[in-house]
Design an enzyme around this catalytic site. Structure first.
Site, PDB file in Angstrom:
ATOM      1  N   VAL A  71      -0.092  -2.837   5.502  1.00 12.43           N
ATOM      2  CA  VAL A  71       0.242  -2.011   4.337  1.00 12.43           C
ATOM      3  C   VAL A  71      -1.009  -1.762   3.490  1.00 12.43           C
ATOM      4  O   VAL A  71      -1.241  -0.658   3.015  1.00 12.43           O
ATOM      5  CB  VAL A  71       1.360  -2.658   3.496  1.00 12.43           C
ATOM      6  N   ASP A  72      -1.819  -2.784   3.320  1.00 11.36           N
ATOM      7  CA  ASP A  72      -3.084  -2.606   2.612  1.00 11.36           C
ATOM      8  C   ASP A  72      -3.978  -1.614   3.345  1.00 11.36           C
ATOM      9  O   ASP A  72      -4.661  -0.793   2.724  1.00 11.36           O
ATOM     10  CB  ASP A  72      -3.812  -3.943   2.468  1.00 11.36           C
ATOM     11  N   VAL A  73      -4.003  -1.708   4.671  1.00 10.04           N
ATOM     12  CA  VAL A  73      -4.816  -0.775   5.449  1.00 10.04           C
ATOM     13  C   VAL A  73      -4.289   0.649   5.291  1.00 10.04           C
ATOM     14  O   VAL A  73      -5.063   1.592   5.088  1.00 10.04           O
ATOM     15  CB  VAL A  73      -4.849  -1.192   6.932  1.00 10.04           C
TER      16      VAL A  73
END
Length: 371
Positions: A168-170
Site C-alpha cells: 500500500v505504501d508502494v
C-alpha cells in the site's frame, strides 16, 4: 547522460516508505532531493532491523533513500522552521507525510508556503485523507486490513493475510510520483503550482482493479481464494513430483497447449474445460485432473517444457532465485553504490528504462547528518 528531472529541487519532509519511495524515484530521474530528518534519530527506518547490510545500515532505510542529501532540522524550534522555510522558497517540490494539520501549525503548510512560492508543487501523503480520517494512523498493515486487501489474500479456511511487502505504501508512493509529475507539467505550461494529495486507503482501493470492480460494478464481494484467480482457470499453484508449479493460463490456446504438453490433448475438448468460463465453473474438477497429470515430473521439468510451448508457467522462486533469474535475463537488477567509508550498498535497480534520459545512481543513501 542527461536526466529527465535535472535542475528540479525537492525538499522531502517524509519518513518511512511511501514518501521516501516517491522522492527516490524523482531523484533517480535527476531531481536534487534534500531529505529533512530529525536530529539524532532521523527517519524511523534507520533503526528498523535486522536485517542490516555489511556496512551496519538498516536495509529498510537503504531501499528507498539513494540519490538524496540529508539535513537534520528540529522543527519544534523557530530556528529549525525558519531554515525549512528558506529551503522551500527555492524548491520546486515539497513532499510530506505528517499527520494532517501538523505542518500548517508550524507555518509549513501548503497555503503559507505556496504564498511565498506560487510555483510550488506540494505533495501530502496521508493514511485516510485530511478530513474525517485525519486522526487514523496510516500504517500499511492497518490499511491492508481496513481496505479489504487482507480479505482477498490467503486461503479460504485460513486467517486473512497481509501481502509480504508494504504494497500500500508502494502504491501510494507511485501515485504520488505520478501526481507530482502531472502537477509539474501543468506548472511548465502555466507557471502555477498546486497541492497534490494522496492517501493510502484510496491508493489501495484504486489498486484493487478487477477485484474492486467486481464490487463496484458487479455487486460481488470477493473472498479469499488462496492462489486461485476469481476469473481465470487454471491460474494457480499446483504440486508436482518435486516442487510447485505456477500456471497462469489466460486463454483457450494456452489451455490447449497445456493439455498437449501434459499428453492429454482431448482434455481441451471436454465441455467442462473447453472455455475459460467453463473452466472457472469447474475449477475443482480441473485442478484434480492437473494434479494427477503433473505428479509424474518435477516442477522445473514441466516449467521448461511448458514455457517452450508458450504456456505461462514457472517454479516458485525465493528471493535469491528471483534476482538470479533477472540477472540471467540480462535485466541487471542490482546496482552498487559506494559509500564514503569504502563500503558498498547494493540496491534494486529502478525498473524504468528511458532511451535518452535513463535513471542515474549518483550516491548511496545518506548517513544521518549529525553522525
Amino acid at each position: 547522460m542527461a536526466s529527465s528531472l535535472s535542475g528540479l529541487r525537492v525538499v522531502d519532509f517524509s519518513r518511512v516508505l511511501a514518501g521516501p519511495f516517491a522522492t527516490m524515484l524523482l531523484a533517480d530521474l535527476g531531481a536534487t532531493v534534500t531529505k529533512i530528518e530529525r536530529p539524532h534519530t532521523g527517519d524511523d527506518t534507520r533503526s528498523w532491523g535486522p536485517p542490516f547490510d555489511p556496512g551496519g545500515q538498516s536495509t529498510y532505510f537503504q531501499s528507498v533513500n539513494r540519490n538524496k542529501d540529508s539535513v537534520t532540522l528540529d522543527l519544534s524550534t523557530k530556528d529549525g522552521v525558519e531554515v525549512a522555510r528558506q529551503a522551500v522558497r527555492g524548491a520546486d517540490v515539497v513532499v510530506e507525510n505528517f499527520r494532517p494539520g501538523l505542518l500548517d501549525g508550524l507555518g509549513l503548510g501548503y497555503a503559507e508556503l505556496s504564498a511565498a512560492n506560487p510555483g510550488l508543487v506540494y505533495c501530502s501523503i496521508t493514511g485516510f485523507g485530511r478530513e474525517r480520517g485525519a486522526e487514523l494512523p496510516g500504517y500499511d498493515l492497518l490499511v491492508q486490513a481496513l481496505g479489504g486487501l487482507m480479505s482477498i489474500t490467503g486461503t479460504p479456511d485460513g486467517e486473512p493475510q497481509k501481502v509480504g511487502v508494504a504494497v500500500v505504501d508502494v502504491f501510494a508512493g507511485l501515485f504520488a510520483t505520478v501526481g507530482i509529475l502531472a502537477a509539474l507539467r501543468h506548472r511548465d505550461a502555466t507557471g502555477e503550482g498546486q497541492w497534490v494529495e494522496v492517501n493510502l486507503l484510496s491508493s489501495l482501493l484504486a489498486a484493487l482493479v478487477n477485484q474492486g470492480a467486481a464490487f463496484t460494478s458487479g455487486g460481488v464481494v470477493p473472498a479469499r481464494m488462496g492462489n486461485q484467480h476469481p476469473s481465470i482457470a487454471p491460474y494457480e499453484v499446483l504440486p508436482c513430483a518435486e516442487g510447485d508449479l505456477v500456471l497462469a493460463v489466460g486463454n483457450d490456446r494456452q489451455f490447449g497447449a497445456l493439455c498437449t504438453v501434459l499428453g492429454t490433448p482431448e482434455l481441451a475438448d471436454d465441455a467442462r474445460f473447453a472455455t475459460n468460463t467453463a473452466r472457472v465453473g469447474n475449477r475443482s474438477a480441473l485442478r484434480a485432473e492437473l494434479v494427477h497429470l503433473l505428479a509424474t515430473r518435477t516442477a522445473a521439468e514441466w516449467a521448461k517444457e511448458l514455457t517452450a510451448a508458450r504456456v505461462p508457467a514457472g517454479v516458485v522462486n525465493d528471493m535469491a532465485g528471483a534476482f538470479r533469474l533477472a540477472t540471467e535475463l540480462g535485466l541487471a537488477p542490482i546496482v552498487g553504490l559506494p559509500r564514503a567509508d569504502g563500503t558498498e550498498v547494493r540496491l534494486t535497480r529502478n525498473p524504468i528504462q528511458l532511451s535518452a534520459t535513463p535513471p542515474a545512481y549518483r550516491s548511496a543513501p545518506p548517513q544521518l547528518a549529525c553522525d
